[in-house]
Design a protein around this motif. Structure first.
Motif, PDB file in Angstrom:
ATOM      1  N   LYS A   1       0.837  -1.197   0.000  1.00 29.16           N
ATOM      2  CA  LYS A   1       0.000   0.000   0.000  1.00 29.16           C
ATOM      3  C   LYS A   1       0.876   1.253   0.000  1.00 29.16           C
ATOM      4  O   LYS A   1       1.934   1.275   0.627  1.00 29.16           O
ATOM      5  N   PRO A   2       0.430   2.323  -0.689  1.00 26.66           N
ATOM      6  CA  PRO A   2       1.187   3.577  -0.659  1.00 26.66           C
ATOM      7  C   PRO A   2       1.075   4.240   0.714  1.00 26.66           C
ATOM      8  O   PRO A   2       0.022   4.173   1.356  1.00 26.66           O
ATOM      9  N   PHE A   3       2.144   4.873   1.168  1.00 26.34           N
ATOM     10  CA  PHE A   3       2.174   5.507   2.491  1.00 26.34           C
ATOM     11  C   PHE A   3       2.873   6.843   2.370  1.00 26.34           C
ATOM     12  O   PHE A   3       3.954   6.936   1.783  1.00 26.34           O
ATOM     13  N   ASP A   4       2.273   7.903   2.908  1.00 27.48           N
ATOM     14  CA  ASP A   4       2.864   9.245   2.873  1.00 27.48           C
ATOM     15  C   ASP A   4       2.749   9.909   4.233  1.00 27.48           C
ATOM     16  O   ASP A   4       1.783   9.686   4.965  1.00 27.48           O
ATOM     17  N   VAL A   5       3.743  10.747   4.542  1.00 28.46           N
ATOM     18  CA  VAL A   5       3.751  11.532   5.775  1.00 28.46           C
ATOM     19  C   VAL A   5       3.825  13.000   5.377  1.00 28.46           C
ATOM     20  O   VAL A   5       4.683  13.394   4.584  1.00 28.46           O
TER      21      VAL A   5
END
Length: 64
Positions: free
Chosen positions: A19-23
């Motif tokens: 899954k894509p993950f961004d902060v």
């Protein structure tokens, strides 16, 4: 557990699940970070995080 360590754990879990993950460090209020995973969003506060809080964030992001 500190916030940075928890975010590393979330990023690793998201990678394992594909899954894509961004902060986003600039989108939360004050010292809070906004994190997204596969279209789901949550806020991670700074400082020491309790196990209950970490479980809540994981559930909100679908990483539990």
């Amino acid at each position: 557990m500190k916030r940075e360590q928890f975010i590393r754990e979330l990023r690793k879990r998201a990678r394992e699940m594909g899954k894509p993950f961004d902060v986003f460090e600039d989108r939360g209020k004050g010292s809070h970070y906004r994190v997204t995973c596969d279209g789901r969003m949550s806020t991670v506060k700074s400082g020491d995080l309790t196990p209950t809080y970490m479980k809540l964030v994981k559930k909100q992001l679908g990483l539990d």
